[in-house]
Design a protein around this motif. Structure first.
Motif, mmCIF file in Angstrom:
data_model
loop_
_atom_site.group_PDB
_atom_site.id
_atom_site.type_symbol
_atom_site.label_atom_id
_atom_site.label_comp_id
_atom_site.label_asym_id
_atom_site.label_seq_id
_atom_site.Cartn_x
_atom_site.Cartn_y
_atom_site.Cartn_z
ATOM 1 N N ILE A 83 0.967 -1.330 0.026
ATOM 2 C CA ILE A 83 0.020 0.035 -0.055
ATOM 3 C C ILE A 83 0.854 1.155 0.069
ATOM 4 N N ASP A 84 0.664 2.249 -0.999
ATOM 5 C CA ASP A 84 1.205 3.306 -1.179
ATOM 6 C C ASP A 84 0.857 4.343 -0.115
ATOM 7 N N VAL A 85 1.443 4.716 0.593
ATOM 8 C CA VAL A 85 1.302 5.709 1.806
ATOM 9 C C VAL A 85 1.836 7.210 1.591
ATOM 10 N N SER A 86 2.254 7.495 0.351
ATOM 11 C CA SER A 86 3.039 8.531 -0.149
ATOM 12 C C SER A 86 2.026 9.838 0.109
ATOM 13 N N ALA A 87 2.327 11.081 0.197
ATOM 14 C CA ALA A 87 1.436 12.099 0.298
ATOM 15 C C ALA A 87 0.573 12.449 -1.019
ATOM 16 N N SER A 88 0.951 11.766 -2.081
ATOM 17 C CA SER A 88 -0.313 11.970 -3.157
ATOM 18 C C SER A 88 -1.499 11.205 -2.820
ATOM 19 N N SER A 162 9.759 0.643 -6.676
ATOM 20 C CA SER A 162 10.682 -0.357 -6.606
ATOM 21 C C SER A 162 11.251 -0.954 -5.386
ATOM 22 N N VAL A 163 11.375 0.005 -4.298
ATOM 23 C CA VAL A 163 11.703 -0.380 -2.990
ATOM 24 C C VAL A 163 10.667 -1.390 -2.492
ATOM 25 N N ALA A 164 9.436 -1.014 -2.760
ATOM 26 C CA ALA A 164 8.535 -1.767 -1.961
ATOM 27 C C ALA A 164 8.497 -3.197 -2.709
ATOM 28 N N LEU A 165 8.677 -3.400 -3.990
ATOM 29 C CA LEU A 165 8.705 -4.557 -4.558
ATOM 30 C C LEU A 165 9.883 -5.506 -4.531
ATOM 31 N N GLN A 166 11.015 -4.807 -4.375
ATOM 32 C CA GLN A 166 12.186 -5.599 -3.861
ATOM 33 C C GLN A 166 12.058 -5.910 -2.517
ATOM 34 N N TYR A 167 11.484 -5.216 -1.558
ATOM 35 C CA TYR A 167 11.273 -5.671 -0.380
ATOM 36 C C TYR A 167 10.271 -7.093 0.022
ATOM 37 N N LEU A 168 9.297 -6.952 -0.914
ATOM 38 C CA LEU A 168 8.407 -8.034 -1.173
ATOM 39 C C LEU A 168 9.222 -9.312 -1.613
ATOM 40 N N THR A 169 9.873 -9.058 -2.586
ATOM 41 C CA THR A 169 10.748 -10.430 -3.130
ATOM 42 C C THR A 169 11.375 -10.940 -2.172
ATOM 43 N N ASN A 170 12.340 -10.006 -1.436
ATOM 44 C CA ASN A 170 13.303 -10.541 -0.398
ATOM 45 C C ASN A 170 12.473 -11.086 0.980
ATOM 46 N N ALA A 171 11.656 -10.369 1.483
ATOM 47 C CA ALA A 171 10.952 -10.643 2.572
ATOM 48 C C ALA A 171 9.872 -11.869 2.579
ATOM 49 N N THR A 177 -0.139 -14.053 -3.241
ATOM 50 C CA THR A 177 -0.764 -13.403 -4.189
ATOM 51 C C THR A 177 -0.625 -11.768 -3.479
ATOM 52 N N CYS A 178 -0.217 -10.876 -4.446
ATOM 53 C CA CYS A 178 0.242 -9.441 -3.915
ATOM 54 C C CYS A 178 -0.707 -8.432 -4.642
ATOM 55 N N PHE A 179 -1.456 -7.609 -3.740
ATOM 56 C CA PHE A 179 -2.045 -6.412 -4.562
ATOM 57 C C PHE A 179 -1.235 -5.320 -4.114
ATOM 58 N N LEU A 180 -0.908 -4.613 -5.360
ATOM 59 C CA LEU A 180 0.070 -3.429 -5.526
ATOM 60 C C LEU A 180 -1.007 -2.287 -5.636
ATOM 61 N N LYS A 199 7.478 -13.026 -11.096
ATOM 62 C CA LYS A 199 7.850 -14.337 -11.496
ATOM 63 C C LYS A 199 7.805 -15.081 -10.340
ATOM 64 N N LYS A 200 8.139 -14.630 -8.957
ATOM 65 C CA LYS A 200 8.123 -15.245 -7.716
ATOM 66 C C LYS A 200 6.945 -15.379 -7.144
ATOM 67 N N HIS A 201 6.200 -14.310 -7.320
ATOM 68 C CA HIS A 201 4.588 -13.926 -6.644
ATOM 69 C C HIS A 201 3.562 -13.741 -8.114
ATOM 70 N N ASP A 202 2.321 -13.661 -7.326
ATOM 71 C CA ASP A 202 1.320 -13.213 -8.260
ATOM 72 C C ASP A 202 0.909 -11.865 -7.926
ATOM 73 N N VAL A 203 1.458 -11.027 -8.840
ATOM 74 C CA VAL A 203 1.186 -9.666 -8.504
ATOM 75 C C VAL A 203 0.216 -8.979 -9.267
ATOM 76 N N VAL A 204 -0.829 -8.420 -8.445
ATOM 77 C CA VAL A 204 -2.035 -7.592 -9.343
ATOM 78 C C VAL A 204 -1.908 -6.093 -8.729
ATOM 79 N N ALA A 205 -2.120 -5.403 -9.728
ATOM 80 C CA ALA A 205 -1.964 -3.851 -9.622
ATOM 81 C C ALA A 205 -3.375 -3.070 -9.639
#
Length: 292
Positions: A83-88, A162-171, A177-180, A199-205
């Protein structure tokens, strides 16, 4: 937010989203997001028409009669919400902020997950990982997630998907199943990390947007401020050329996002902050279900 107000808001979201996940999404979710495969259940005597490849030769030899292995679909999933919690996310010009729409959608997905006996976890991110809630089951866990959705305040304002996706892949070690969930207003190139994650997970945007991020109304001079950078500018919205260029930029941005998701093999739904998200989610679920 005061504790009493927070609990009231959590309760309101629980009542609305749990009802939606029970009455509307239950079957669609189950079909769209299957388990990791098949797991052994039992053996039984061979019957006419059974696939000979399923014969258990050890049991067959022991009883001098053919027996077959029976497998069942492994239903339990791990579901992660990125979940994107940036100011936008704190932008909204009609009936809802993007933040509020994100909260409800995330809650619906969370309740849908636990009703299917799936684990659910959350990664809150801005331009870094703000908070990680490990996947668990149960209503208490879901209410904890909703409280965080309602009352979480990030330390940083910018966005780096990118930071979130890399964290998901490693953690998350096992396939999930991942909802971005984001407005995808990110100047960083996240295409390669998305491909690796999917490739590692099932990502849905799920893209959340406000209509005024795509089309400017002709209301004269407007003073606009970028919530993430703090930069401000005067814009003359009475100038048709300005409005046309703004709209063209939005169209090109959406085309690029569409290209990225298709290249990565990621299913995507685009949802306005002021629209009923039910139809968009059901359409997405049916599309995925038809693909199995």
């Amino acid at each position: 937010m005061e504790t009493s107000d927070l609990l009231k808001r959590v309760r309101q979201i629980e009542i609305k989203t749990r009802g939606l996940s029970s009455n509307i999404f239950a079957g669609e979710y189950h079909t769209a997001f299957k388990g990791r495969g098949m797991t052994f259940s039992e053996v039984r005597a061979y019957q006419y028409g059974d696939d000979i490849r399923s014969i258990d030769w050890n049991v067959t030899a022991r009883y001098n009669h053919p027996y077959v292995k029976i497998f069942e679909e492994e239903r339990e999933l791990t579901v992660m919400l990125l979940i994107d919690v940036s100011a936008s996310r704190n932008f909204g010009t009609v009936s809802k902020l993007k933040k509020n729409q994100i909260t409800e959608i995330a809650a619906v997905l969370a309740f849908s997950a636990i009703q299917n006996n799936d684990k659910i976890g959350v990664i809150f991110f801005s331009d870094r990982i703000e908070k990680f809630i490990p996947p668990k089951k149960g209503r208490t866990h879901i209410l904890h997630i909703i409280r965080e959705l309602v009352d979480f305040y990030p330390e940083h304002k910018a966005t780096n998907i990118s930071v979130a996706l890399q964290y998901l892949t490693n953690a998350i070690k096992k396939r999930c199943t991942c909802f971005l969930i984001s407005d995808f207003m990110d100047d960083h190139d996240f295409e390669h990390p998305l491909i690796i994650a999917n490739k590692k997970h099932d990502v849905v945007a799920l893209q959340l947007y406000d209509r005024r991020e795509k089309i400017l109304p002709p209301v004269g001079l407007m003073y606009l401020t970028d919530a993430e950078t703090g930069e401000s500018v005067w814009v003359d919205t009475s100038d048709k050329k300005v409005r046309d260029e703004f709209e063209a930029y939005g169209i090109e941005r959406d085309k690029e996002l569409d290209r990225i998701f298709k290249h990565a093999g990621v299913d995507m739904a685009s949802i306005s902050a002021d629209e009923d998200y039910v139809r968009s989610l059901i359409t997405l679920f049916k599309k995925r279900g038809a693909g199995y």
